[in-house]
Design a protein around this motif. Structure first.
Motif, PDB file in Angstrom:
ATOM      1  N   THR A 447       0.932  -1.198  -0.262  1.00  0.00           N
ATOM      2  CA  THR A 447       0.036   0.033  -0.018  1.00  0.00           C
ATOM      3  C   THR A 447       0.964   1.171   0.051  1.00  0.00           C
ATOM      4  N   SER A 486      -3.584  -9.888  -0.944  1.00  0.00           N
ATOM      5  CA  SER A 486      -4.035  -8.497  -1.353  1.00  0.00           C
ATOM      6  C   SER A 486      -4.591  -7.736  -0.220  1.00  0.00           C
ATOM      7  N   ASP A 488      -7.234  -4.595   0.842  1.00  0.00           N
ATOM      8  CA  ASP A 488      -8.394  -3.555   0.578  1.00  0.00           C
ATOM      9  C   ASP A 488      -8.275  -2.195   0.875  1.00  0.00           C
ATOM     10  N   ASN A 489      -9.447  -1.186   0.577  1.00  0.00           N
ATOM     11  CA  ASN A 489      -9.248   0.272   0.829  1.00  0.00           C
ATOM     12  C   ASN A 489      -9.105   0.382   2.367  1.00  0.00           C
ATOM     13  N   ASN A 490      -9.529  -0.263   3.213  1.00  0.00           N
ATOM     14  CA  ASN A 490      -9.192  -0.029   4.902  1.00  0.00           C
ATOM     15  C   ASN A 490      -7.905  -0.872   5.277  1.00  0.00           C
ATOM     16  N   GLN A 491      -7.021  -1.226   4.317  1.00  0.00           N
ATOM     17  CA  GLN A 491      -5.827  -2.077   4.679  1.00  0.00           C
ATOM     18  C   GLN A 491      -6.007  -3.487   5.470  1.00  0.00           C
ATOM     19  N   HIS A 508      -6.789  -4.855   9.622  1.00  0.00           N
ATOM     20  CA  HIS A 508      -5.519  -4.052   9.338  1.00  0.00           C
ATOM     21  C   HIS A 508      -4.653  -3.948  10.360  1.00  0.00           C
ATOM     22  N   TYR A 531      -7.435  -8.145  -5.111  1.00  0.00           N
ATOM     23  CA  TYR A 531      -8.623  -7.025  -4.692  1.00  0.00           C
ATOM     24  C   TYR A 531      -8.602  -5.928  -5.410  1.00  0.00           C
ATOM     25  N   ASN A 532      -9.679  -5.776  -6.158  1.00  0.00           N
ATOM     26  CA  ASN A 532      -9.915  -4.509  -7.097  1.00  0.00           C
ATOM     27  C   ASN A 532     -10.540  -3.426  -6.256  1.00  0.00           C
ATOM     28  N   LYS A 533      -9.579  -2.394  -5.862  1.00  0.00           N
ATOM     29  CA  LYS A 533     -10.151  -1.347  -4.842  1.00  0.00           C
ATOM     30  C   LYS A 533     -11.183  -0.277  -5.467  1.00  0.00           C
ATOM     31  N   ASN A 536     -14.230  -2.969  -5.418  1.00  0.00           N
ATOM     32  CA  ASN A 536     -14.481  -3.641  -4.117  1.00  0.00           C
ATOM     33  C   ASN A 536     -15.010  -4.986  -4.508  1.00  0.00           C
TER      34      ASN A 536
END
Length: 553
Positions: A447, A486, A488-491, A508, A531-533, A536
């Motif tokens: 990230t 992988s 996500d947006n929230n780690q 996270h 994971y496609n951020k 989602n």
């Protein structure tokens, strides 16, 4: 009374008696102060008095309409005489005092000082909020200009690119047309030569018949017959070898897909971020609020299958998979065909991208390029998969496996060195030691500020800083032989367990986890997850013959 209205005597309360509120000139002020009853009255200017009119202080009880002339210390409230009889009849006489006594020295009180401080802090916060919103407004205007420019530049670049493709294609058409035309002209010329020769032979035969002697006709017939047979054989051979060429145009499948599938030039997205409001009120712990916002309970994360894609001819697990910005899927078939396989968002096979050897790790660089590692072959490639496939080869010192792209840099697992950081030209910028010599590290991701990787020997998942300092290590008996990883947006971290046949999400901070999918959901010897951020969506290698897409909620 000369010059009336220069000063005013403010109304006050002394022992419950109201004192006047009158305006005076300079001469009357001296006379007014000489009177005993008003000698202690404070005089203020007309200008200062006008400012007091802006202060809305209610001097009457909102319930009974009586003057607020008493104060209850027990309940910390100003009251009227009627309130005492009803709401405060149980309060002792020492609890109820006059307003004059309660307000004595109030201007030096801690309460007023706290009020002033609170107002000042709140004012600072409001100003900060205003500045933040003004900056956000400017940013929105800037974003609009940037997006407009990007749209225009993209159109120009696309037009220029199509113009260049058209130019090349027209040159190719011209060359091909010339070649085909030249061959046809040559054949046509040869056939006409044959035709002229045969016409002359026919004329000679007619002349011989009319004017030659019998002996000459006999000998001429034998000789001309042989000539005709030779010409016939030659003509037959030329006709057999002769081909009629035609030309046709096959439009590149990507352009055909662009025309058929792309329904809009782009999509305008609103990215919501928390405003950077640094509230300084001592009663509000803003840091605690921010932490609370960031702590998402992984127990609430769930998956819903969107699509299953069966891969024909596949017999081995897929090493990697990614989702491109236009929703196409690239699969690395390292153990099977040794190709990159491209599938559309509708699940249909588009093409196989031929590569020099089996592809292992995949990462998206931008809308046109991906990076691919080739495991034990000790090199990786940056591939432009749009139009003519262009490749940039980067040699590594030893085997290279997992790969991730972040901030114009590639992060590559190179055994036994560690994680090698390089720019897009292949120049090594740094090497992060993660002790892979005696461990099994094949997969990693990044990230903005963290690196994540799996250790297949120790069955652990690691999170470290960009300098390699370990932040947390996760180990649980539910994950065996962790492979694909992988974020996500929230780690929160999504990890594939190859032997345990499951997909697990780790919180996270590395302190909690939840198994999302198991063999009961069809997982069999899986390795790849992505994971496609933007949407989602989780893409994973379900088993040897298929991949699946899941919506995360």
């Amino acid at each position: 009374m000369a010059r009336v209205g220069l000063k005013i005597s403010r109304t006050t309360q002394v022992n419950g008696v109201a004192i006047c509120k009158e305006g005076f000139c300079g001469e009357c002020e001296q006379s007014y102060k000489s009177i005993n009853i008003s000698i202690n009255h404070k005089m203020i200017s007309i200008e200062d008095y006008s400012k007091l009119q802006e202060i809305t202080v209610n001097l009457k009880c909102e319930i009974h309409g009586k003057k607020l002339d008493l104060y209850c210390k027990k309940h910390d409230i100003a009251v009227c005489v009627v309130c005492i009889s009803f709401e405060h009849k149980m309060c002792s006489s020492s609890d109820v005092i006059s307003i004059a006594e309660a307000s004595e020295n109030v201007k030096q009180s801690i309460a007023l000082s706290d009020l002033e401080e609170t107002i000042s802090r709140t004012l600072v916060n409001v100003k900060h909020c205003i500045n933040d919103q003004e900056t956000a407004l400017k940013d929105i205007e800037k974003d609009e200009r940037t997006i407009k420019k990007t749209i225009a530049d993209t159109r120009i670049n696309l037009q220029n690119y199509l113009d260049e493709l058209e130019r090349k294609l027209l040159l190719n058409l011209k060359s091909t047309h010339l070649n085909c035309k030249t061959k046809n002209i040559e054949i046509l010329y040869q056939l006409k030569q044959k035709e002229n020769g045969l016409i002359k032979l026919r004329e000679q035969t007619l002349h011989m018949k009319c004017f030659a002697s019998d002996i000459e006709v006999f000998l001429g017939t034998c000789q001309l017959n042989k000539t005709i047979i030779d010409n016939f054989r030659s003509l037959r051979e030329e006709i057999i070898e002769c081909t009629n060429n035609r030309m046709e145009l096959e439009i590149h499948h990507v352009i055909s897909s662009l025309i058929k599938e792309v329904r809009q030039f782009g999509e305008i997205k609103v990215i919501k971020t928390n405003a950077s409001l640094q509230l300084k009120d001592a009663k509000i712990d803003q840091a605690q609020i921010q932490i609370h916002r960031s702590l998402q309970n992984v127990g609430n994360i769930s998956l819903q299958r969107k699509q299953k894609i069966d891969i024909e001819g596949s017999e081995k697990p897929f090493a990697g998979c990614i989702i491109l910005p236009d929703d196409r899927i690239i699969i690395a078939d390292y153990f099977g065909s040794g190709n990159l396989m491209e599938y559309g968002k509708d699940g249909k096979h588009i093409r196989d991208i031929s590569v020099s050897t089996g592809p292992y790790g995949l990462t998206v660089i931008d809308t046109d390029r991906i990076a691919v590692t080739y495991g034990s072959k000790n090199y990786l490639e940056i591939i432009n998969y749009m139009g003519d496939i262009e490749r940039t080869k980067v040699q590594c010192s030893t085997a290279c496996w997992g790969i991730s792209y972040q901030d114009q840099k590639l992060y590559v697992v190179v055994n036994p060195q560690g994680i090698v950081v390089m720019d897009l030209t292949g120049k090594t910028l740094n090497t992060i030691d993660i002790n892979v010599l005696y461990n099994i590290v094949y997969y990693m991701t990044t990230t903005v500020d963290k690196i994540y990787y799996t250790n297949g020997r120790n069955n652990t998942v690691h999170c470290c800083s960009m300098t390699g300092q370990e932040i947390w290590v996760f180990k649980d008996q539910s994950i065996s032989q962790p492979r694909g990883i992988s974020v996500d947006n929230n780690q929160n971290v999504f990890v594939i367990g190859r032997s345990s046949n499951n997909l697990t999400v780790i919180k996270h901070d590395g302190k909690d986890s939840k198994v999302l999918l198991t063999d009961r959901d069809g997982l069999n010897n899986p390795m790849a997850v992505y994971y496609n951020k933007g949407k989602n969506i989780v893409c994973l290698g379900l088993k040897e013959t298929s991949i699946a897409l899941y919506q995360v909620s």
